[in-house]
Design a protein around this motif. Structure first.
Motif, PDB file in Angstrom:
ATOM      1  N   ILE A   1      54.762 -40.489  14.945  1.00 52.87           N
ATOM      2  CA  ILE A   1      56.112 -40.507  15.518  1.00 52.87           C
ATOM      3  C   ILE A   1      56.779 -39.133  15.412  1.00 52.87           C
ATOM      4  O   ILE A   1      56.373 -38.288  14.615  1.00 52.87           O
ATOM      5  CB  ILE A   1      57.027 -41.568  14.831  1.00 52.87           C
ATOM      6  N   GLY A   2      57.795 -38.933  16.239  1.00 50.03           N
ATOM      7  CA  GLY A   2      58.633 -37.749  16.136  1.00 50.03           C
ATOM      8  C   GLY A   2      60.068 -38.211  16.000  1.00 50.03           C
ATOM      9  O   GLY A   2      60.413 -39.294  16.476  1.00 50.03           O
ATOM     10  N   VAL A   3      60.891 -37.402  15.347  1.00 53.28           N
ATOM     11  CA  VAL A   3      62.271 -37.853  15.144  1.00 53.28           C
ATOM     12  C   VAL A   3      63.251 -36.682  15.201  1.00 53.28           C
ATOM     13  O   VAL A   3      62.982 -35.602  14.668  1.00 53.28           O
ATOM     14  CB  VAL A   3      62.399 -38.634  13.804  1.00 53.28           C
ATOM     15  N   VAL A   4      64.343 -36.925  15.892  1.00 59.40           N
ATOM     16  CA  VAL A   4      65.477 -35.988  15.834  1.00 59.40           C
ATOM     17  C   VAL A   4      66.637 -36.777  15.235  1.00 59.40           C
ATOM     18  O   VAL A   4      67.319 -37.518  15.931  1.00 59.40           O
ATOM     19  CB  VAL A   4      65.863 -35.454  17.232  1.00 59.40           C
ATOM     20  N   PRO A   5      66.838 -36.663  13.911  1.00 62.69           N
ATOM     21  CA  PRO A   5      67.927 -37.434  13.299  1.00 62.69           C
ATOM     22  C   PRO A   5      69.290 -36.834  13.608  1.00 62.69           C
ATOM     23  O   PRO A   5      69.378 -35.747  14.192  1.00 62.69           O
ATOM     24  CB  PRO A   5      67.604 -37.363  11.808  1.00 62.69           C
TER      25      PRO A   5
ATOM     26  N   MET B   1      64.431 -30.925  18.963  1.00 63.44           N
ATOM     27  CA  MET B   1      63.625 -31.723  19.905  1.00 63.44           C
ATOM     28  C   MET B   1      62.203 -31.150  19.987  1.00 63.44           C
ATOM     29  O   MET B   1      61.217 -31.894  19.971  1.00 63.44           O
ATOM     30  CB  MET B   1      64.298 -31.671  21.272  1.00 63.44           C
ATOM     31  N   ALA B   2      62.118 -29.820  20.073  1.00 65.80           N
ATOM     32  CA  ALA B   2      60.801 -29.177  20.154  1.00 65.80           C
ATOM     33  C   ALA B   2      59.977 -29.492  18.908  1.00 65.80           C
ATOM     34  O   ALA B   2      58.776 -29.784  18.991  1.00 65.80           O
ATOM     35  CB  ALA B   2      60.970 -27.668  20.317  1.00 65.80           C
TER      36      ALA B   2
ATOM     37  N   PHE C   1      61.839 -40.902  18.358  1.00 65.18           N
ATOM     38  CA  PHE C   1      63.156 -41.447  18.021  1.00 65.18           C
ATOM     39  C   PHE C   1      64.193 -40.325  18.139  1.00 65.18           C
ATOM     40  O   PHE C   1      64.046 -39.281  17.490  1.00 65.18           O
ATOM     41  CB  PHE C   1      63.169 -41.980  16.588  1.00 65.18           C
ATOM     42  N   LEU C   2      65.207 -40.561  18.940  1.00 62.94           N
ATOM     43  CA  LEU C   2      66.214 -39.513  19.163  1.00 62.94           C
ATOM     44  C   LEU C   2      67.609 -40.072  18.909  1.00 62.94           C
ATOM     45  O   LEU C   2      68.003 -41.065  19.520  1.00 62.94           O
ATOM     46  CB  LEU C   2      66.140 -39.019  20.613  1.00 62.94           C
ATOM     47  N   ASP C   3      68.330 -39.425  18.004  1.00 65.63           N
ATOM     48  CA  ASP C   3      69.707 -39.843  17.720  1.00 65.63           C
ATOM     49  C   ASP C   3      70.648 -38.878  18.449  1.00 65.63           C
ATOM     50  O   ASP C   3      70.751 -37.718  18.064  1.00 65.63           O
ATOM     51  CB  ASP C   3      69.953 -39.817  16.201  1.00 65.63           C
TER      52      ASP C   3
END
Lengths: 270, 553
Positions: A81-85, A148-149, A160-162
């Protein structure tokens, strides 16, 4: 819908002392869905996303990502997974290039791949112009693009993007949208929260609405629309001609009951 | 200024004071906040003992100086106060606290108010408290010796205190400004290297002058004694001496000169604060566009024997450290300590060979190596403090916390090794070569101390983290619990190391110290390994608190 959803929660609950921030929600997000997670301020969106990404332990309930139990296999899940909290989680005293390189290696890429993807991502995000600039000196929009990158550098299956578009200019937003749609086309799943309902309406195939910690609606836009109209038929909304589809904003406001503006007037305001 | 303007300014200052008070009160809501207050109380108790004890000593000395009609000797008391006031805040950033007042600039704050707020924030500092107490001791001493001098003494000491306060703020503000630029840091790095090289020349030169030409040394000393009279501590004592000798005009002139210093330094501070007030940004780089040919692939670092994530975190830590000017300045302090001990006044008050650490490499090397470790405690005991929001990245990425902590320890150990090597070279240049057995004993002691500090530091970094910006001077304070525990650990470690040295010295054989220290090293490494093995679980348990504390704005 797939038999095994990409994201699945069962009775997911999070309490902070006496306060219940997320109250027993059951989410199902299938592979390839662009999933919008909406709610008013303080509804529990960020808490939910933090639990789904392993940044916050649930009080009770179970989370499965790509068929794996997050509590039992946190490292295996995080690799996919990738995440931008909300706080973007950047390291201010690095340059953008150094940070991406670092992120790539932390996600298991070898040095060459991490370096190559760093260059590609910096170019793609239009961040390559000032290679010596420290992240702490980036504007908010630049930091968002960099976060994001870093979240996609390892090619995650679920992202997952907040609030990914908050503070991002129109040009950058266009770039990000194109990238996200490209990921969806290649089979990735995206889970995002946003207050900009127009963007969610344009991008997302499926939506869930959380209000006061509880999931009050979930499904495709058509399903939500049908559900709202079935519960409360339209009454005197002059702005909508008959046959015109209900917008996501109208669905949202009807679902969370936000149609009652306050009578109080701040007369001292200019 | 109109009355309405004055009232508005007072209202603002009251509001700022109230906000500071509420921040303090609200910090007590958590258990950690309460523990922090207790720890702070204990630390302040220590400062109070030093302050009151020092004030009593200074008072007695001042009493006798004036009683004997030698008020000019007050300079012997004022110079140490001055040096402490200026040097302590830089050397002990853990105790200094100067909240970032630039946050207040979003409000319509008048420049004068901003200036006053900065000064007030700077006053809440142990150096100011101790300096003030000691000055008060001198005031009382002089007052008891000659009550008629009291009003004048009060005036002079107020000017002296104002000078110290303003100078401390000015140094912080300007050094921070200079170190914010990479080019300046590079220039300072070169200057430091030159200093290290020149240090090797100083010892032979001093040796030459002290053996061949003593009159030259005396002449130099005379020049120093004469010259100090024209600097604030000297001016203050001279003013008192002149007034006590009824030389009213000269005494007044000295005070005026002292005040001129206050205004000159204050003006420098004003220049800095005005720039801040007008919205200056200490940006690291100019916005030069990169040429296409510069876009080449830059591989991350490789660390032989370690996994890729460990190497990645190591690289990140080193890069961040190299961009933290104040931290770099702290790291070179052991070298300055050696230089001060070698050429400072302490070295001349006793016969060569008897002074500590005077001319003895046997004490200089262990002391400086120990100090090198001490300068790293800010980092070791708050591993994640500089990461801020980045802590979320560590929790989100598929890497075990054990590897991340290990990488941070490897970074700090590398810096310590480098510092120790530099210290060793400087000790050889200044004091002579330490014996092999002493070098081995020192290194063993250092490994022992490092392993203990890393073990405790790793646990405290997770249990009591504090967001820290290592690129700014003295605007933040480490957790008081951390400060207290780290002090206790240092006392324990130093006690054990000194104990083993004492036993070795008693039997006239440093090998005994080596043996004891090697045993301590083995035990401490086992403890370190045990801590590292459980760090994943601890980090998981404390995840929420860590994120909340480090991501706090």
């Amino acid at each position: 819908m797939d038999a095994a959803p990409t994201i699945c929660t069962q009775s997911l609950t999070r309490r902070f002392g006496e306060f219940v921030a997320v109250d027993g929600i059951d989410l199902r997000v299938s592979r390839g869905q662009f999933f919008g997670f909406l709610g008013p301020n303080g509804a529990g969106k960020s808490t939910t996303i933090e639990m789904l990404t392993g940044l916050l332990a649930p009080s009770t309930g179970r989370i499965e990502i790509l068929g794996m139990d997050l509590a039992a296999h946190p490292v295996e899940v995080k690799q996919q997974i990738g995440v931008v909290p909300e706080g973007m989680s950047l390291f201010g005293r690095l340059t953008g290039s150094e940070f991406l390189n670092f992120a790539g290696r932390m996600y298991g890429l070898d040095r060459e791949t991490a370096a190559r993807r760093t260059v590609e991502l910096l170019d793609f995000m239009h961040l390559a112009d000032q290679p010596k600039k420290l992240v702490t000196d980036y504007s908010h929009g630049m930091q968002k693009k960099l976060a994001m990158a870093a979240a996609v550098i390892h090619g995650p299956k679920v992202l997952f993007l907040d609030e990914p578009f908050e503070g991002v200019d129109a040009i950058a937003a266009g770039t990000l949208k194109a990238m996200l749609q490209g990921m969806i086309a290649r089979g990735a799943t995206i889970f995002l929260t946003s207050h900009v309902l127009e963007i969610v309406e344009r991008l997302c195939t499926h939506v869930a609405i959380i209000h006061q910690g509880r999931l009050v609606a979930q499904g495709s836009l058509e399903e939500l629309r049908a559900g709202v109209e079935a519960r409360a038929p339209l009454q005197g909304e002059g702005s909508r001609s008959s046959g015109e589809k209900m917008t996501l904003e109208q669905i949202f406001l009807r679902t969370v009951g936000g149609m009652s503006p306050t009578d109080q007037e701040l007369s001292w305001l200019g | 200024m109109t009355e309405a303007g004055f009232t508005a300014r007072v209202t603002q200052l009251r509001a700022i004071a109230w906000v500071r008070w509420r921040l303090f009160v609200n910090s007590l809501r958590t258990r950690r906040g309460k523990l922090d207050l207790i720890s702070r109380g204990i630390v302040w108790l220590g400062f109070a003992i030093v302050g009151i004890g020092g004030a009593a000593g200074m008072g007695v000395a001042a009493f006798f100086f004036v009683w004997e009609g030698k008020a000019g000797l007050l300079t012997v008391l004022l110079w140490p106060i001055f040096l402490f006031w200026q040097v302590f805040p830089i050397m002990a950033t853990a105790f200094t606290n100067n909240p970032d007042s630039t946050d207040l600039l979003r409000f319509p704050l008048n420049y004068v108010s901003y200036f006053l707020v900065r000064l007030a924030y700077g006053s809440a500092d142990p150096a100011t408290a101790l300096g003030g107490l000691w000055s008060f001791g001198i005031l009382l001493g002089v007052g008891f010796a000659r009550p008629s001098l009291l009003p004048w003494m009060l005036l002079v000491l107020l000017a002296f205190a104002a000078f110290n306060l303003v100078l401390m703020q000015t140094i912080f503000a300007w050094v921070e400004r200079w170190l914010s630029r990479r080019r300046t840091r590079e220039v300072m790095g070169i200057l430091f290297l030159l200093l290290l090289l020149s240090v090797q020349l100083i010892a032979p030169l001093i040796g030459y002058f002290t053996t061949q030409s003593r009159p030259a040394v005396h002449r130099f000393g005379e020049i120093l004694i004469q010259g100090q009279k024209y600097f604030p501590p000297g001016l203050a004592s001279r003013s008192i001496a002149q007034i006590s000798a009824s030389q009213w005009r000269a005494g007044f002139g000295s005070l005026v000169l002292l005040c001129a210093f206050v205004f000159a330094v204050g003006y420098c501070l004003h220049l800095r604060l005005l720039a801040q007030y007008r919205g200056e940004s200490l940006s690291e780089t100019s916005a030069k566009p990169v040429l296409p040919q510069d876009r080449r692939l830059r591989l991350g670092w490789n660390l032989p024997g370690f996994a890729s994530p460990v190497a990645a975190v190591f690289e990140k830590e080193i890069r961040s450290l190299l961009r933290s000017g104040p931290m770099l300045l702290t790291l070179i302090m052991p070298i300055f300590m050696l230089i001060i001990f070698r050429f400072g006044p302490m070295n001349y008050v006793r016969q060569p060979g008897t002074a500590f650490p005077g001319h003895t490499p046997g004490t200089a090397f262990p002391a400086a190596a120990g100090f090198a470790l001490l300068t790293l405690t800010n980092l070791i005991y708050n591993n994640f403090g500089g990461d801020g929001n980045g802590i979320q990245f560590f929790y989100a990425c598929p890497v075990r916390f054990r590897d991340i902590v290990l990488a941070k320890n490897v970074t700090h150990a590398s810096v310590l090794v480098m510092e120790t090597a530099v210290v060793w070279v400087v000790v050889i240049s200044l004091f002579g070569k330490p014996t092999i057995s002493l070098t081995i004993a020192t290194l063993a002691g250092l490994v022992f101390a490092a392993a203990v500090n890393f073990s405790v530091g790793n646990v405290l970094s997770i249990y009591s983290p504090k967001k820290f910006d290592y690129s700014t001077f003295g605007r933040q304070r480490a957790s008081q619990i951390t400060v207290l525990i780290s002090m206790a650990v240092q006392i324990l470690v130093v006690g054990m190391a000194v104990g083993s040295f004492w036993i070795a010295r008693h039997y006239g054989n440093y090998r005994i110290a080596n043996l004891i220290l090697v045993m301590l090293v083995v035990i401490s490494l086992f403890a370190y390994r045990a801590v590292l093995r459980h760090i994943d679980r601890v980090a998981q348990e404390r995840q929420e608190m860590m994120v909340a504390e480090l991501c706090r704005a």
